[in-house]
Motif scaffolding. Sequence first.
Motif, PDB file in Angstrom:
ATOM      1  N   CYS A   1      35.590  37.096  41.210  1.00  0.00           N
ATOM      2  CA  CYS A   1      36.547  36.930  40.113  1.00  0.00           C
ATOM      3  C   CYS A   1      36.484  35.528  39.514  1.00  0.00           C
ATOM      4  O   CYS A   1      36.730  35.341  38.314  1.00  0.00           O
ATOM      5  N   ASN A   2      36.179  34.540  40.326  1.00  0.00           N
ATOM      6  CA  ASN A   2      36.110  33.169  39.821  1.00  0.00           C
ATOM      7  C   ASN A   2      34.983  32.967  38.823  1.00  0.00           C
ATOM      8  O   ASN A   2      34.967  31.975  38.091  1.00  0.00           O
TER       9      ASN A   2
ATOM     10  N   LEU B   1      42.205  35.599  35.352  1.00  0.00           N
ATOM     11  CA  LEU B   1      43.058  35.102  36.418  1.00  0.00           C
ATOM     12  C   LEU B   1      44.326  35.950  36.526  1.00  0.00           C
ATOM     13  O   LEU B   1      45.047  36.125  35.553  1.00  0.00           O
ATOM     14  N   GLY B   2      44.575  36.486  37.716  1.00  0.00           N
ATOM     15  CA  GLY B   2      45.766  37.301  37.946  1.00  0.00           C
ATOM     16  C   GLY B   2      45.551  38.781  37.752  1.00  0.00           C
ATOM     17  O   GLY B   2      46.353  39.584  38.232  1.00  0.00           O
ATOM     18  N   THR B   3      44.514  39.184  37.031  1.00  0.00           N
ATOM     19  CA  THR B   3      44.264  40.615  36.817  1.00  0.00           C
ATOM     20  C   THR B   3      43.050  41.108  37.602  1.00  0.00           C
ATOM     21  O   THR B   3      42.951  42.284  37.916  1.00  0.00           O
ATOM     22  N   CYS B   4      42.110  40.219  37.917  1.00  0.00           N
ATOM     23  CA  CYS B   4      40.897  40.604  38.635  1.00  0.00           C
ATOM     24  C   CYS B   4      41.148  40.639  40.140  1.00  0.00           C
ATOM     25  O   CYS B   4      41.794  39.759  40.692  1.00  0.00           O
TER      26      CYS B   4
END
Length: 285
Positions: A106-107, A113-116
């Motif tokens: 995800c990074n 950010l917050g959804t993945c």
Amino acid sequence: MALHASWITLISMGLFCFAHTGQAQSAKEVILLDSKAQQTELEWISSPSGGWEEISGLDENYTPIRTYQVCQVLEPNQNNWLRTNWIFKGNAQRIFVELKFTLRDCNSLPGVLGTCKETFNLYYYETDYDTGRNLRENQYVKIDTIAADESFTQGDLGERKMKLNTEVREIGPLSKKGFYLAFQDVGACIALVSVKVYYKKCWSIIENLATFPDTVTGSEFSSLVEVRGTCVSNAEEEAENSPRMHCSAEGEWLVPIGKCICQAGYQQKGDTCEREISALRNFEY
């Protein structure tokens, strides 16, 4: 979504190289489902539409395979389900599920950010018959949350290399004729490369002049299934000590008890009883 489409296109064209795991199939496994071995469409149930997609690709040996992928990482509260076809289990009670998959870090994705997420959930549902194409989420029992040991990044995408994860889970004891597996995506970028479902058994063996038949392992990890052997031709059970062995949960024969012995006029040769030479001479006369 552009991110999703570009990733799917590369895999469907076979441009990614999945790392070879080097795992050989155990002789103790009885395969119930192997998605990698099926080159026609799997046609599993995906709900809702726009979630999991079935894609054609190539494995590390450039053999065509069918994969399922999803990458809905921009919108929160994802709940994408994928369900296999009905799997007939025979008389097996303890089932193993091997998953091979890739998962995006995800990074390495901008603006998510917050959804993945970097996990997905594995479920099963027991039933005596095929229930058709209906998928009722509340019928399914959760097996585990699956996480990747290695996730891939934008750099891996540039090199067209995918880090393949292998996870094995077990379910049981099962009592009905078959079951479904289901995979729940909650907002990850996943390629489900292969799904293998199997159970273990002890294959037939001759020990102490007794034949022990194929035996399915027990329902628990610590189970030992006691099996009584049948003497080979021209052999008989040793007095008050019938031949028995125990089939372990890992498909291995253990703890031999008792034995068979050759009848009078016969001698043991390997796993058989052959007529003694002196007896043959007497018979000729």
